[in-house]
Motif scaffolding. Structure first.
Motif, PDB file in Angstrom:
ATOM      1  N   ALA A  12       0.813  -1.187   0.184  1.00 49.26           N
ATOM      2  CA  ALA A  12      -0.124  -0.099  -0.003  1.00 49.26           C
ATOM      3  C   ALA A  12       1.007   1.244  -0.174  1.00 49.26           C
ATOM      4  O   ALA A  12       0.436   2.223  -0.618  1.00 49.26           O
ATOM      5  CB  ALA A  12      -0.750   0.111   1.354  1.00 49.26           C
ATOM      6  N   VAL A  39       2.318   1.849  -3.504  1.00 45.68           N
ATOM      7  CA  VAL A  39       1.175   2.345  -4.417  1.00 45.68           C
ATOM      8  C   VAL A  39       0.993   3.850  -4.174  1.00 45.68           C
ATOM      9  O   VAL A  39       1.091   4.712  -5.150  1.00 45.68           O
ATOM     10  CB  VAL A  39      -0.204   1.553  -4.173  1.00 45.68           C
ATOM     11  CG1 VAL A  39      -1.303   2.299  -5.087  1.00 45.68           C
ATOM     12  CG2 VAL A  39       0.109   0.023  -4.576  1.00 45.68           C
ATOM     13  N   SER A  40       1.131   4.320  -2.932  1.00 44.67           N
ATOM     14  CA  SER A  40       0.717   5.705  -2.369  1.00 44.67           C
ATOM     15  C   SER A  40       1.974   6.405  -3.053  1.00 44.67           C
ATOM     16  O   SER A  40       1.559   7.672  -3.646  1.00 44.67           O
ATOM     17  CB  SER A  40       0.513   5.557  -0.938  1.00 44.67           C
ATOM     18  OG  SER A  40       0.174   6.960  -0.572  1.00 44.67           O
ATOM     19  N   LEU A  84       1.646  -0.157 -10.743  1.00 42.60           N
ATOM     20  CA  LEU A  84       0.947   0.521  -9.403  1.00 42.60           C
ATOM     21  C   LEU A  84      -0.473   0.180  -9.479  1.00 42.60           C
ATOM     22  O   LEU A  84      -0.882  -0.198  -8.290  1.00 42.60           O
ATOM     23  CB  LEU A  84       1.328   2.038  -9.432  1.00 42.60           C
ATOM     24  CG  LEU A  84       2.792   2.444  -9.161  1.00 42.60           C
ATOM     25  CD1 LEU A  84       2.699   3.858  -8.823  1.00 42.60           C
ATOM     26  CD2 LEU A  84       3.073   1.913  -7.897  1.00 42.60           C
ATOM     27  N   ALA A  85      -1.205   0.392 -10.364  1.00 46.05           N
ATOM     28  CA  ALA A  85      -2.742   0.363 -10.551  1.00 46.05           C
ATOM     29  C   ALA A  85      -2.895  -1.236 -10.408  1.00 46.05           C
ATOM     30  O   ALA A  85      -3.876  -1.524  -9.615  1.00 46.05           O
ATOM     31  CB  ALA A  85      -3.216   0.709 -11.857  1.00 46.05           C
ATOM     32  N   GLY A  99      -2.495  -1.990  -6.687  1.00 51.77           N
ATOM     33  CA  GLY A  99      -3.509  -1.343  -5.908  1.00 51.77           C
ATOM     34  C   GLY A  99      -4.812  -2.119  -6.091  1.00 51.77           C
ATOM     35  O   GLY A  99      -5.362  -2.463  -5.045  1.00 51.77           O
ATOM     36  N   ALA A 114      -6.697  -4.123  -2.807  1.00 54.66           N
ATOM     37  CA  ALA A 114      -8.019  -3.537  -2.899  1.00 54.66           C
ATOM     38  C   ALA A 114      -8.859  -5.036  -2.732  1.00 54.66           C
ATOM     39  O   ALA A 114      -9.769  -5.143  -1.871  1.00 54.66           O
ATOM     40  CB  ALA A 114      -8.518  -2.850  -3.750  1.00 54.66           C
ATOM     41  N   VAL A 170     -11.649   0.172  -7.465  1.00 51.00           N
ATOM     42  CA  VAL A 170     -10.252   0.417  -7.697  1.00 51.00           C
ATOM     43  C   VAL A 170     -10.057   0.162  -9.181  1.00 51.00           C
ATOM     44  O   VAL A 170      -9.310   1.104  -9.848  1.00 51.00           O
ATOM     45  CB  VAL A 170      -9.070  -0.369  -6.850  1.00 51.00           C
ATOM     46  CG1 VAL A 170      -7.835   0.062  -7.329  1.00 51.00           C
ATOM     47  CG2 VAL A 170      -9.601   0.281  -5.318  1.00 51.00           C
ATOM     48  N   ALA A 212      -6.570   8.984  -4.207  1.00 48.50           N
ATOM     49  CA  ALA A 212      -5.897   7.674  -4.057  1.00 48.50           C
ATOM     50  C   ALA A 212      -4.755   7.480  -3.370  1.00 48.50           C
ATOM     51  O   ALA A 212      -4.575   6.402  -2.538  1.00 48.50           O
ATOM     52  CB  ALA A 212      -5.565   7.231  -5.623  1.00 48.50           C
ATOM     53  N   PHE A 222      -4.305   4.921  -0.058  1.00 46.44           N
ATOM     54  CA  PHE A 222      -3.450   3.936   0.105  1.00 46.44           C
ATOM     55  C   PHE A 222      -2.401   4.066   1.145  1.00 46.44           C
ATOM     56  O   PHE A 222      -2.179   3.281   1.734  1.00 46.44           O
ATOM     57  CB  PHE A 222      -2.504   3.776  -1.277  1.00 46.44           C
ATOM     58  CG  PHE A 222      -3.317   2.802  -2.205  1.00 46.44           C
ATOM     59  CD1 PHE A 222      -3.592   1.334  -1.958  1.00 46.44           C
ATOM     60  CD2 PHE A 222      -4.125   3.432  -3.361  1.00 46.44           C
ATOM     61  CE1 PHE A 222      -4.355   0.696  -3.017  1.00 46.44           C
ATOM     62  CE2 PHE A 222      -5.054   2.598  -4.332  1.00 46.44           C
ATOM     63  CZ  PHE A 222      -5.077   1.499  -4.048  1.00 46.44           C
TER      64      PHE A 222
END
Lengths: 518, 193
Positions: A321, A324-325, A360-361, A364, A368, A379, A411, A415
């Motif tokens: 997480a 991703v953030s 990254l998506a 994510g 999720a 997401v 987003a 995250f």
């Protein structure tokens, strides 16, 4: 035609012949038609027990409600007592009486033993006779059916649909097409041919024997058909009495064996709803732990972030997480006007960075998915929307070097919060576990995943509980066992299981580990 | 089609749906009442069969008892009289129930009397008749339960809406229960926690 093709054609012809013979056997051994007798209240001078009636009433296919009707029959004969405490028939309790039976049929003994195990000397709610484990319920009911079928055969009312001689002949005949198909592939040659030949032969044989096994059932004798007609008349009589169909189990005090026969004939709707010797309701389980019978409501969490996760797993999720953030923030900072090829789409030189954004998506979405399928979907759609907006037509606002857009901030924030959340869970998980002691109510598989299992335990403190996550198969205990668990409440993870008492279900499992009853 | 035509059509359709719904409800209620009435009659027929079976046993029972206990003439006459009264074809349900309950009482007295005569008690014929009588009594009890259950359903249907409207328009009347005697009532024991 090659030798292989000849064997193949021979195998196909043998299969057709076998199926033809099998079809003829099925046709010749089908059940006759039951001619329903006139509606009557007469049970007969020496009527069959309700359990046998259930076999007849179900066309010799099943013994649905046989156990329930046997319980009522035992109550009608005074060996058990059913008491309804209030208005609600679900509040009925079953008790043993002083009138202990001297002689019982095997299936009656089985039902009485089950009731005795649950009711003890003080009685139990009728819902408590249901089993807590599906496998145990299936084994118990298979054995019950076998005993009922034995009695029906003894009474001359039932017989095997396919006799042992005929069954053996058909099974032996199934070898012929299997061998021919095997030879067809064997003659192709090579090591592949040998393996393929053996496989084809085995598959053919197994399929044909499986078909044969489906016909290894019971069928009526002429006497059985006659009695089934009589019971169809009794069923008509009982069904015509509207109030009879709605009687509660405790009405056996007044209606005696009629209620048992009503249950066997599936007429008594309410009784058959309340009495259950199957697996019962997985969300509402009767528990006698602590000395008082209570209906415990169990919640099996569908959305519980970090449910059952280990400390390492939690840290991995926190890290993912955070990546991703941070990645989203970095991507927003790095992008600039020069990324475009002038037409509003991404230049090839910066596709690598875009690919990083895609990773990254994906990360994510995977993260999720640990919450629920719904959050994963949300997401995914959010990512797809952002991808379309940034990939196809990058707006000036996105490329003016002013940092993340509003959606990206959301987003990044979400995250980051998720990372913090998992980190907090990991910290909590690193603390010493909590110990609880109670009785295992249910062990359920979680969705389609093999592990962890849901482990519902009643510690006697409340009428509601949330299932724990058992990270592995139950070992050395079963439903009904008394256990001491060391758990992490925040993730519901079971760390240690200490078995204090095995319980009747575990002992029954050990006695009948793998029942192979037809 | 003008607006007026649409409105008229819509109103007509609503009226048609309501009428069809009403007719369907009436027909359904009527058929249910008929079905329940037939069930009470069938249940009564079962009682009748069982009562006749009991009546047929009584002369033999009395005759056998008289062979061993000739001094109990009064008891035998009471049984015979009660049987005659119960077998009268002109009785309504309540009167029939009363007569049968009276017969049950006299039979009970006869069986108590038999206790004083060891030879009668040992008689195989008497024992067989006594056993058959007990079986008949059991069947009468169950038949009475079924009959009363059927009557309850029938009467409830007549008193509930819309059955009460349909019953009022057709030939349906409340049925009487076949009440058990005092001894029979006492024999049912229901114990709650």
């Amino acid at each position: 035609m090659s030798v292989s093709a000849e064997f193949g054609a021979g195998g196909a012809a043998a299969v057709v012949l076998w199926l033809l013979a099998f079809g003829l056997v099925l046709l010749a051994t089908r059940n006759g038609t039951v001619q329903a007798g006139p509606a009557t209240q007469e049970l007969g001078d020496s009527p069959e027990p309700p359990a046998v009636v259930s076999l007849l009433a179900n066309g010799w296919r099943s013994t649905a409600h046989a156990a329930e009707s046997t319980l009522l029959d035992l109550a009608a004969r005074g060996h058990l007592e059913l008491r309804q405490a209030g208005e609600n028939p679900a509040d009925t309790t079953v008790h043993l009486t002083d009138n202990a039976p001297t002689v019982l049929r095997p299936y009656e003994h089985r039902v009485l033993a089950r009731v005795t195990a649950q009711a003890g000397t003080d009685g139990a709610p009728i819902g408590a006779v249901a089993f807590r484990a599906a496998k145990q319920a299936a084994t118990w009911n298979r054995l019950l059916r076998r005993e009922i079928v034995a009695e029906a055969r003894q009474r001359g009312l039932s017989r095997p649909r396919i006799g042992s001689a005929l069954g053996t002949t058909l099974m032996a005949a199934a070898v012929v097409p299997a061998v021919l198909f095997g030879l067809a592939l064997l003659t192709i040659g090579g090591s592949h041919g040998i393996r393929a030949g053996l496989l084809a032969g085995a598959v053919t044989f197994i399929v044909l024997v499986f078909l044969l096994a489906t016909a290894v059932t019971e069928r009526a004798t002429p006497a059985g058909l006659d009695r089934a007609g009589h019971w169809a008349g009794v069923r008509q009589w009982l069904e015509a009495h509207e109030s009879f169909t709605q009687l509660p189990p405790a009405a056996v005090t007044v209606w005696e064996r009629y209620l048992a026969y009503g249950a066997a004939l599936d007429v008594t709707v309410r009784v058959n709803q309340l009495l259950d010797f199957g697996t019962g309701n997985r969300r509402r389980v009767w528990s006698g732990y602590g000395g008082t019978w209570r209906e415990v409501r169990i919640r099996y969490p569908r959305v519980w972030p970090g449910y059952g996760a280990t400390n390492r797993g939690l840290l991995q999720r926190a890290l993912a997480a955070a990546v991703v953030s941070g990645g989203l923030a970095l991507f927003a900072e790095l992008r600039q006007q020069s990324w475009t090829d002038g037409g509003g789409t991404l230049g090839t030189g910066h596709a690598v960075l875009a690919l990083g954004w895609m990773v990254l998506a994906w990360l994510g979405i995977a993260l999720a998915g640990r919450f629920s399928r719904l959050t994963a979907g949300l997401v995914f759609f959010a990512g797809a929307f952002a991808n379309g907006a940034l990939g196809d037509r990058i707006g000036d606002r996105a490329l003016d070097g002013s940092g993340p857009l509003l959606g990206e901030w959301v987003a990044i924030g979400v995250f980051a919060a998720v990372a913090g959340f998992y980190l907090a869970l990991a910290v909590l998980d690193s603390r010493p576990g909590v110990t609880i002691t109670g009785e295992v109510l249910r062990i359920e598989s979680r969705y389609n995943e093999k592990w962890p299992n849901f482990l519902a335990v009643d510690d006697g403190s409340a009428d509601r509980t949330v299932a724990w996550a058992l990270p592995g198969p139950p070992s050395g205990f079963a439903t009904g066992s008394t256990v001491r668990l060391t758990v992490t409440p925040s993730t519901r993870r079971v760390r240690v299981v200490q078995v204090l008492a095995l319980g009747a279900d575990y002992k029954a499992q050990q006695r009948e580990p793998n029942s192979t009853i037809s | 089609m003008d607006t007026m035509g649409v409105v008229v059509g819509a109103v007509g359709a609503v009226i048609a749906i309501v009428v069809v719904g009403l007719v369907w409800t009436v027909v359904r209620s009527y058929n249910r009442l008929i079905r329940l009435r037939n069930q009470t009659r069938a249940s009564w027929a079962q009682i009748d069969v069982q009562l006749k079976r009991r009546h047929d046993l009584i002369p033999n029972l009395v005759e056998t008892a008289a062979e061993y206990a000739a001094h109990e003439r009064g008891t035998f006459e009471a049984v015979t009289t009660a049987r005659g009264a119960a077998a009268s074809p002109d009785l309504g349900t309540a009167e029939r129930a009363e007569a049968e309950n009276a017969l049950s009482s006299t039979l009970a007295r006869l069986l108590v009397t038999a206790e004083s005569y060891p030879e009668l008690k040992a008689s195989q014929t008497f024992l067989r008749l006594q056993s058959e009588l007990a079986g008949a009594e059991d069947k009468i009890a169950y038949a009475r339960q079924f009959y009363n259950a059927a009557v309850q359903s029938y009467n409830t249907a007549q008193e509930s809406f819309p059955g009460n409207l349909v019953a009022g328009l057709s030939e349906h009347a409340r049925q009487e229960y076949f009440e058990a005697g005092a001894e029979s009532r006492e024999s049912v024991q229901v114990r709650f926690r």
